[in-house]
Design an enzyme around this catalytic site. Sequence first.
Site, PDB file in Angstrom:
ATOM      1  N   GLY A  10       0.833  -1.200   0.000  1.00  0.00           N
ATOM      2  CA  GLY A  10       0.000   0.000   0.000  1.00  0.00           C
ATOM      3  C   GLY A  10       0.858   1.235   0.000  1.00  0.00           C
ATOM      4  CB  VAL A  13      -0.230  10.029   1.819  1.00  0.00           C
ATOM      5  CG1 VAL A  13       0.580  10.935   2.742  1.00  0.00           C
ATOM      6  CG2 VAL A  13      -0.668  10.803   0.579  1.00  0.00           C
ATOM      7  CG  MET A  14      -0.906   7.657   6.256  1.00  0.00           C
ATOM      8  SD  MET A  14       0.065   8.652   7.417  1.00  0.00           S
ATOM      9  CE  MET A  14       0.180   7.525   8.801  1.00  0.00           C
ATOM     10  N   GLY A  15       1.549   4.868   3.577  1.00  0.00           N
ATOM     11  CA  GLY A  15       2.383   3.713   3.282  1.00  0.00           C
ATOM     12  C   GLY A  15       3.694   4.092   2.634  1.00  0.00           C
ATOM     13  CB  VAL A  76      -4.783  -1.283   2.125  1.00  0.00           C
ATOM     14  CG1 VAL A  76      -3.568  -1.754   1.347  1.00  0.00           C
ATOM     15  CG2 VAL A  76      -5.319  -2.396   3.015  1.00  0.00           C
ATOM     16  CG  ASN A 104      -6.713   5.378  11.515  1.00  0.00           C
ATOM     17  OD1 ASN A 104      -5.976   5.178  12.479  1.00  0.00           O
ATOM     18  ND2 ASN A 104      -6.860   6.566  10.972  1.00  0.00           N
ATOM     19  CB  SER A 130      -0.805   8.679  16.047  1.00  0.00           C
ATOM     20  OG  SER A 130      -1.249  10.024  16.080  1.00  0.00           O
ATOM     21  N   GLY A 131       0.500  10.364  13.610  1.00  0.00           N
ATOM     22  CA  GLY A 131       1.448  11.418  13.253  1.00  0.00           C
ATOM     23  C   GLY A 131       1.208  11.983  11.884  1.00  0.00           C
ATOM     24  CE  LYS A 184      -3.610   6.593  15.030  1.00  0.00           C
ATOM     25  NZ  LYS A 184      -4.759   6.866  14.206  1.00  0.00           N
ATOM     26  CG  HIS A 187      -3.945   9.166  19.542  1.00  0.00           C
ATOM     27  ND1 HIS A 187      -4.348   9.671  18.315  1.00  0.00           N
ATOM     28  CD2 HIS A 187      -2.813   9.838  19.859  1.00  0.00           C
ATOM     29  CE1 HIS A 187      -3.503  10.603  17.916  1.00  0.00           C
ATOM     30  NE2 HIS A 187      -2.557  10.722  18.828  1.00  0.00           N
ATOM     31  CG  ASN A 188      -7.320   8.688  15.915  1.00  0.00           C
ATOM     32  OD1 ASN A 188      -6.176   8.743  16.347  1.00  0.00           O
ATOM     33  ND2 ASN A 188      -7.583   8.398  14.661  1.00  0.00           N
ATOM     34  CD  GLU A 191      -6.347  13.503  15.875  1.00  0.00           C
ATOM     35  OE1 GLU A 191      -6.844  13.695  14.755  1.00  0.00           O
ATOM     36  OE2 GLU A 191      -5.500  12.613  16.101  1.00  0.00           O
ATOM     37  CE1 TYR A 192     -11.883  12.063  15.020  1.00  0.00           C
ATOM     38  CE2 TYR A 192     -14.208  12.611  15.118  1.00  0.00           C
ATOM     39  CZ  TYR A 192     -13.143  12.027  14.466  1.00  0.00           C
ATOM     40  OH  TYR A 192     -13.341  11.403  13.261  1.00  0.00           O
TER      41      TYR A 192
END
Length: 472
Positions: A10, A13-15, A76, A104, A130-131, A184, A187-188, A191-192
């Site tokens: 995958g 962007v992240m992969g 993915v 995620n 995360s980041g 995680k 964490h999100n 974050e919200y």
Amino acid sequence: MAAAEIGVIGLGVMGANLALNIADNGYHVAVYNRTSARTAEFAANAGALADRVTACATLEEFVSAIRPPRPVIIMVKAGEPVDQQIEALKPLLQDRDIIIDAGNANFRDTMRRFTALEGTGLTFIGMGVSGGEEGARHGPSIMVGGAEAAWKRVEPVLTAISAKYEGEACAAWLGENGAGHFVKTIHNGIEYADMQMIAEVYGVMRDHLGMDAPTIAAVFSAWSTGPLDSYLIDITAEVLKVHDAATGKAIVDVIVDAAGQKGTGRWSAIESQMMGVPATAIEAAVAARSLSAMRAERARAESLLGLPARQDRRNSQEVIDDLEKALLAGKIAAYAQGFAVMAAASREFGWNLPMPTIARIWRAGCIIRSRFLGEIATAFGADPDVSNLALTPAFSAMIKDTDASLRRIVAEAALNGLPVPALSSALGYFDTYRRARGTANLIQAQRDFFGAHGFERFDAEGEQHGPWGGTS
């Protein structure tokens, strides 16, 4: 001959950034993307890292390029695509190979996948990352769930690519099966809540104090040197400074006021409800995002209902000073609730989540990184089993110090029709949590009246019923 030490499937962007991060840290990485053109593009743009990247056109070639036992990171879209990718990999992998889902994912899906692979010889890891784009490239916070032995095998790579805080890697094994993805998720959720409360404070300055974006930016910049020092405060100051080239306005003033969401915030709220642990700040933030999406309906409501008449306001600097403390109070509520939900999940699923470690690996790399997390790590280090951060000496002192400011801001916002749902929920949470004698006795009486659900008495043992209907 197989050369790669790890693989990444995958190349979004992240992969792509995670793969470059791995190569940057001296590891040879095999990469594969379902769209072969994307794989070729990635390899062509790898630059000085190209000699540590093996770009593969097929899944078979990809698996063959990794030295066994193979760690394979899947990056993915969460959900069915992950299951499809696992099924495609299974016939090609061998005993002791590790499939690592770094997306995620819903932790319940991670637990299901973990169980499904038991007895196949393959190992599964659910890894929260995360980041964002920058973190994936230069060092994210990494939250691992799965068998500890599997973590030990990939620990050198994951600690190398993670963010560092004063030399300490922001990566850790947190427990079995879905532990990493659950942490995680929370964490999100935090974050919200953090983002929503920052937006509410911005709204008070914009709509109540009449401040423009650059002036508000200066306030956030000043706050970033104090107790609110954090990544989110820093980037808030930065985005408020930016002007739009097309209009000359502050760019925030031309951005549509409808916030997106990908599901992790909702999962946090749902799981807190499932476990009977109040996470009102997170719930309010999720609801606020949903309301933000209802733009046409909100415009119609304003035209029909109007806005409340403006009340006299206090000195602007007094309001700004109160906003800083109110935001800190709201932040405490969000973190206290998030950690309480994690503690409940740890008990329910037998994870034994290490709360001080979670706070420490969030100090760098992740979106909610802040000075505040060091204080949380210290608090849990002193009392790992404390039921709520609000009961620790440091945080109880902070709550007392910020209480009056939070009250004034919520009251002033209510009188002026300014929406502050997350800050209001934080105040309601604290007021309910610290009141020894609440009002649920009336609810119990009502429940017994209409459903004979029973209640307890202070002066008697066992279930009791009331003399409803005139009987004694």
